[in-house]
Design a protein around this motif. Structure first.
Motif, PDB file in Angstrom:
ATOM      1  N   VAL A 185     -21.896  65.202  29.590  1.00 52.79           N
ATOM      2  CA  VAL A 185     -22.710  64.006  29.355  1.00 52.79           C
ATOM      3  C   VAL A 185     -21.958  62.711  29.630  1.00 52.79           C
ATOM      4  N   LYS A 186     -20.697  62.801  29.970  1.00 53.46           N
ATOM      5  CA  LYS A 186     -19.913  61.598  30.230  1.00 53.46           C
ATOM      6  C   LYS A 186     -20.545  60.784  31.355  1.00 53.46           C
ATOM      7  N   GLY A 187     -20.687  59.482  31.107  1.00 54.85           N
ATOM      8  CA  GLY A 187     -21.283  58.597  32.087  1.00 54.85           C
ATOM      9  C   GLY A 187     -22.791  58.534  32.025  1.00 54.85           C
ATOM     10  N   ARG A 188     -23.417  59.443  31.277  1.00 56.52           N
ATOM     11  CA  ARG A 188     -24.887  59.446  31.166  1.00 56.52           C
ATOM     12  C   ARG A 188     -25.353  59.115  29.752  1.00 56.52           C
ATOM     13  N   PHE A 189     -24.649  59.591  28.751  1.00 54.43           N
ATOM     14  CA  PHE A 189     -25.024  59.390  27.352  1.00 54.43           C
ATOM     15  C   PHE A 189     -24.087  58.401  26.695  1.00 54.43           C
ATOM     16  N   ASP A 190     -24.615  57.727  25.673  1.00 47.77           N
ATOM     17  CA  ASP A 190     -23.786  56.833  24.871  1.00 47.77           C
ATOM     18  C   ASP A 190     -24.157  57.012  23.406  1.00 47.77           C
ATOM     19  N   ILE A 191     -23.182  56.858  22.538  1.00 48.38           N
ATOM     20  CA  ILE A 191     -23.414  56.986  21.103  1.00 48.38           C
ATOM     21  C   ILE A 191     -23.026  55.671  20.442  1.00 48.38           C
ATOM     22  N   SER A 192     -23.812  55.263  19.470  1.00 46.90           N
ATOM     23  CA  SER A 192     -23.537  54.027  18.743  1.00 46.90           C
ATOM     24  C   SER A 192     -24.040  54.187  17.311  1.00 46.90           C
ATOM     25  N   ASN A 240     -27.480  52.609   8.196  1.00 48.06           N
ATOM     26  CA  ASN A 240     -27.140  54.038   8.058  1.00 48.06           C
ATOM     27  C   ASN A 240     -27.732  54.857   9.198  1.00 48.06           C
ATOM     28  N   THR A 241     -27.627  54.346  10.404  1.00 49.38           N
ATOM     29  CA  THR A 241     -28.263  54.974  11.559  1.00 49.38           C
ATOM     30  C   THR A 241     -27.270  55.156  12.695  1.00 49.38           C
ATOM     31  N   VAL A 242     -27.357  56.316  13.324  1.00 49.25           N
ATOM     32  CA  VAL A 242     -26.579  56.633  14.513  1.00 49.25           C
ATOM     33  C   VAL A 242     -27.559  56.879  15.657  1.00 49.25           C
ATOM     34  N   TYR A 243     -27.185  56.420  16.842  1.00 51.85           N
ATOM     35  CA  TYR A 243     -28.061  56.539  18.006  1.00 51.85           C
ATOM     36  C   TYR A 243     -27.385  57.365  19.103  1.00 51.85           C
ATOM     37  N   LEU A 244     -28.214  58.024  19.884  1.00 52.58           N
ATOM     38  CA  LEU A 244     -27.740  58.688  21.095  1.00 52.58           C
ATOM     39  C   LEU A 244     -28.626  58.214  22.232  1.00 52.58           C
ATOM     40  N   GLN A 245     -28.070  57.386  23.089  1.00 52.07           N
ATOM     41  CA  GLN A 245     -28.795  56.913  24.267  1.00 52.07           C
ATOM     42  C   GLN A 245     -28.547  57.890  25.398  1.00 52.07           C
ATOM     43  N   MET A 246     -29.608  58.475  25.902  1.00 50.26           N
ATOM     44  CA  MET A 246     -29.492  59.486  26.944  1.00 50.26           C
ATOM     45  C   MET A 246     -30.139  58.966  28.212  1.00 50.26           C
ATOM     46  N   ASN A 247     -29.347  58.785  29.246  1.00 51.35           N
ATOM     47  CA  ASN A 247     -29.819  58.292  30.534  1.00 51.35           C
ATOM     48  C   ASN A 247     -29.669  59.365  31.597  1.00 51.35           C
ATOM     49  N   VAL A 278     -22.087  67.387  21.680  1.00 45.38           N
ATOM     50  CA  VAL A 278     -22.526  66.425  22.690  1.00 45.38           C
ATOM     51  C   VAL A 278     -21.703  65.137  22.618  1.00 45.38           C
ATOM     52  N   ALA A 279     -21.663  64.524  21.426  1.00 44.35           N
ATOM     53  CA  ALA A 279     -20.984  63.234  21.299  1.00 44.35           C
ATOM     54  C   ALA A 279     -20.637  62.981  19.843  1.00 44.35           C
ATOM     55  N   ALA A 280     -19.626  62.147  19.622  1.00 42.63           N
ATOM     56  CA  ALA A 280     -19.218  61.795  18.271  1.00 42.63           C
ATOM     57  C   ALA A 280     -18.792  60.336  18.231  1.00 42.63           C
ATOM     58  N   ILE A 281     -18.885  59.753  17.032  1.00 41.05           N
ATOM     59  CA  ILE A 281     -18.479  58.360  16.848  1.00 41.05           C
ATOM     60  C   ILE A 281     -17.771  58.233  15.506  1.00 41.05           C
ATOM     61  N   SER A 282     -16.751  57.411  15.474  1.00 40.48           N
ATOM     62  CA  SER A 282     -16.016  57.194  14.247  1.00 40.48           C
ATOM     63  C   SER A 282     -16.822  56.337  13.277  1.00 40.48           C
ATOM     64  N   TRP A 283     -16.359  56.254  12.051  1.00 37.55           N
ATOM     65  CA  TRP A 283     -17.094  55.513  11.037  1.00 37.55           C
ATOM     66  C   TRP A 283     -17.305  54.055  11.442  1.00 37.55           C
ATOM     67  N   GLY A 284     -16.287  53.419  11.974  1.00 35.07           N
ATOM     68  CA  GLY A 284     -16.396  52.012  12.355  1.00 35.07           C
ATOM     69  C   GLY A 284     -17.026  51.800  13.716  1.00 35.07           C
ATOM     70  N   GLY A 285     -17.195  52.871  14.476  1.00 36.69           N
ATOM     71  CA  GLY A 285     -17.828  52.761  15.783  1.00 36.69           C
ATOM     72  C   GLY A 285     -16.877  52.443  16.922  1.00 36.69           C
ATOM     73  N   SER A 286     -15.594  52.293  16.624  1.00 38.42           N
ATOM     74  CA  SER A 286     -14.667  51.883  17.678  1.00 38.42           C
ATOM     75  C   SER A 286     -14.173  53.045  18.521  1.00 38.42           C
ATOM     76  N   SER A 287     -14.356  54.250  18.030  1.00 41.42           N
ATOM     77  CA  SER A 287     -13.880  55.433  18.746  1.00 41.42           C
ATOM     78  C   SER A 287     -15.037  56.381  18.991  1.00 41.42           C
ATOM     79  N   THR A 288     -15.129  56.876  20.222  1.00 45.71           N
ATOM     80  CA  THR A 288     -16.179  57.832  20.567  1.00 45.71           C
ATOM     81  C   THR A 288     -15.569  59.000  21.343  1.00 45.71           C
ATOM     82  N   LYS A 289     -16.328  60.081  21.373  1.00 40.64           N
ATOM     83  CA  LYS A 289     -15.901  61.264  22.107  1.00 40.64           C
ATOM     84  C   LYS A 289     -17.141  61.920  22.695  1.00 40.64           C
ATOM     85  N   PHE A 290     -17.034  62.398  23.937  1.00 40.54           N
ATOM     86  CA  PHE A 290     -18.188  62.983  24.619  1.00 40.54           C
ATOM     87  C   PHE A 290     -17.833  64.321  25.245  1.00 40.54           C
TER      88      PHE A 290
END
Length: 118
Positions: free
Chosen positions: A60-67, A73-80, A44-56
């Protein structure tokens, strides 16, 4: 390190949900996957360790976001704009490298159910 995903639930089409994944220790690149009944698990989605790079994934592009919040020690998936076809068990996962990517995951959480009604 153990991963604990939460935040799933039952929503209507067009609504939003935010999933959380808490790690018991330090993680590197992180991602979310999902598995619908009768289907294979998919990225679905991925995020780099520092958070500066993401992949979808394209679906889900344009609807979901990862942070992520490394202090928690928490990762989020915002699903719109959720759709019935987003219904699945969502899993968070960890890679043993810093980058955001769709493969080479070795650490898996237990999954949280997301159900989207039409």
């Amino acid at each position: 390190v153990q991963l604990q995903a939460s935040g799933g639930g039952l929503v209507r089409a067009g609504e939003s949900l935010r999933l959380s994944c808490v790690a018991s220790g330090r993680t590197y690149g992180m991602g979310w996957f999902r598995q619908a009944p009768g289907k294979e698990r998919e990225f679905v989605a991925a995020i780099s360790w520092g958070g500066s790079s993401t992949k979808f994934a394209d679906f889900v592009k344009g609807r979901f976001d990862i942070s992520r919040d490394n202090a928690k020690n928490t990762v989020y998936l915002q699903m719109n704009s959720l759709k019935p076809e987003d219904t699945a068990v969502y899993y968070c996962a960890g890679r043993n490298s810093y980058e955001a990517d769709s493969d080479n995951y070795y650490l898996w959480g237990q999954g949280t159910q997301v159900t989207v009604s039409s």
